[in-house]
Design a protein around this motif. Structure first.
Motif, PDB file in Angstrom:
ATOM      1  N   THR A 199      -3.977  -0.659   7.676  1.00 56.88           N
ATOM      2  CA  THR A 199      -3.217   0.261   6.840  1.00 56.88           C
ATOM      3  C   THR A 199      -3.742   1.684   6.980  1.00 56.88           C
ATOM      4  O   THR A 199      -2.958   2.641   7.031  1.00 56.88           O
ATOM      5  N   TYR A 206       0.858  -1.179   0.000  1.00 56.86           N
ATOM      6  CA  TYR A 206       0.000   0.000   0.000  1.00 56.86           C
ATOM      7  C   TYR A 206       0.900   1.237   0.000  1.00 56.86           C
ATOM      8  O   TYR A 206       1.837   1.317   0.784  1.00 56.86           O
ATOM      9  N   VAL A 207       0.621   2.193  -0.858  1.00 56.11           N
ATOM     10  CA  VAL A 207       1.304   3.482  -0.837  1.00 56.11           C
ATOM     11  C   VAL A 207       0.216   4.545  -0.742  1.00 56.11           C
ATOM     12  O   VAL A 207      -0.710   4.571  -1.566  1.00 56.11           O
ATOM     13  N   ASP A 208       0.319   5.387   0.289  1.00 64.90           N
ATOM     14  CA  ASP A 208      -0.694   6.408   0.565  1.00 64.90           C
ATOM     15  C   ASP A 208      -2.095   5.808   0.620  1.00 64.90           C
ATOM     16  O   ASP A 208      -3.065   6.384   0.111  1.00 64.90           O
ATOM     17  N   GLY A 209      -2.218   4.615   1.209  1.00 59.29           N
ATOM     18  CA  GLY A 209      -3.504   3.978   1.432  1.00 59.29           C
ATOM     19  C   GLY A 209      -4.077   3.201   0.260  1.00 59.29           C
ATOM     20  O   GLY A 209      -5.120   2.586   0.387  1.00 59.29           O
ATOM     21  N   THR A 229       1.138   8.839   9.965  1.00 56.73           N
ATOM     22  CA  THR A 229       0.703   7.682   9.189  1.00 56.73           C
ATOM     23  C   THR A 229       1.785   7.368   8.178  1.00 56.73           C
ATOM     24  O   THR A 229       2.196   8.259   7.426  1.00 56.73           O
ATOM     25  N   THR A 289      -0.700  -0.748  -4.494  1.00 53.61           N
ATOM     26  CA  THR A 289       0.124  -0.478  -5.678  1.00 53.61           C
ATOM     27  C   THR A 289       0.804  -1.737  -6.204  1.00 53.61           C
ATOM     28  O   THR A 289       1.311  -1.730  -7.313  1.00 53.61           O
ATOM     29  N   ASP A 337       3.679   6.361   4.824  1.00 52.63           N
ATOM     30  CA  ASP A 337       3.245   6.479   3.430  1.00 52.63           C
ATOM     31  C   ASP A 337       3.260   5.139   2.710  1.00 52.63           C
ATOM     32  O   ASP A 337       2.638   4.980   1.672  1.00 52.63           O
ATOM     33  N   GLU A 338       3.937   4.138   3.304  1.00 53.70           N
ATOM     34  CA  GLU A 338       3.997   2.821   2.678  1.00 53.70           C
ATOM     35  C   GLU A 338       3.864   1.726   3.734  1.00 53.70           C
ATOM     36  O   GLU A 338       4.514   1.785   4.771  1.00 53.70           O
TER      37      GLU A 338
END
Length: 161
Positions: A127, A45-48, A145, A51, A147-148
């Motif tokens: 996440t 997960y990148v920025d929620g 939070t 990916t 970012d990854e």
């Protein structure tokens, strides 16, 4: 379904102790996963947002737990020895349902679908709410939070046949 959280910390010793607890006495962690699950599933997960989603082998898991990107092998940004490396979140359902799944295909398929939905719900929830403490200068710390977030998961199948 029910579950709990185990935190894995420290250097390579913490990881080695984790693998020892996971493995059977007569087989390594990789063989254990191969014989009792569908293998490891990796999600990034990148920025929620998801990916990357793919299968991962035990070498990739070892890289992630050692602070390296399991795709490229590069050191993860901001990683320092002794930090929290991983959380194990075992989620269990009824053994009776697990055994019934061995006997009845429709029960097995329904259980597997429910496990997949539950796994995704846990990943999304954690996440979106995970907070980490970072140093912001002059010894001050701030909760942010990340970012990854990377996940490796395995669905265990019963060996009772």
């Amino acid at each position: 379904m029910r579950g709990h959280i185990n935190k894995g910390t420290g250097g390579g010793k913490g990881y080695a102790a984790y693998l020892e607890k996971c493995a059977k006495a007569d087989m390594g962690f990789g063989r254990y996963l191969e014989s009792h699950s569908g293998g490891l599933d990796f999600t990034r997960y990148v920025d929620g947002a998801v990916t990357e989603h793919r299968g991962i082998d035990t070498a990739g898991l070892e890289m992630a737990l050692a602070g390296r990107d399991p795709s490229s092998g590069e050191m993860l940004k901001g990683f320092r020895e002794g930090q929290v490396r991983f959380y194990e979140l075992p989620i269990n359902d009824s053994k009776n349902l697990d055994v019934a799944g061995v006997l009845f295909k429709d029960v097995r398929e329904a259980r597997e679908a429910a496990q997949a939905r539950g796994e995704q719900a846990v990943k999304d929830y954690v996440t979106g709410r995970l907070q980490v403490r970072i140093r912001v200068g002059d010894g001050k710390r701030e909760w942010v939070t990340p970012d990854e977030v990377m996940w490796a998961s395995a669905t265990h199948q019963t060996s009772r046949e």
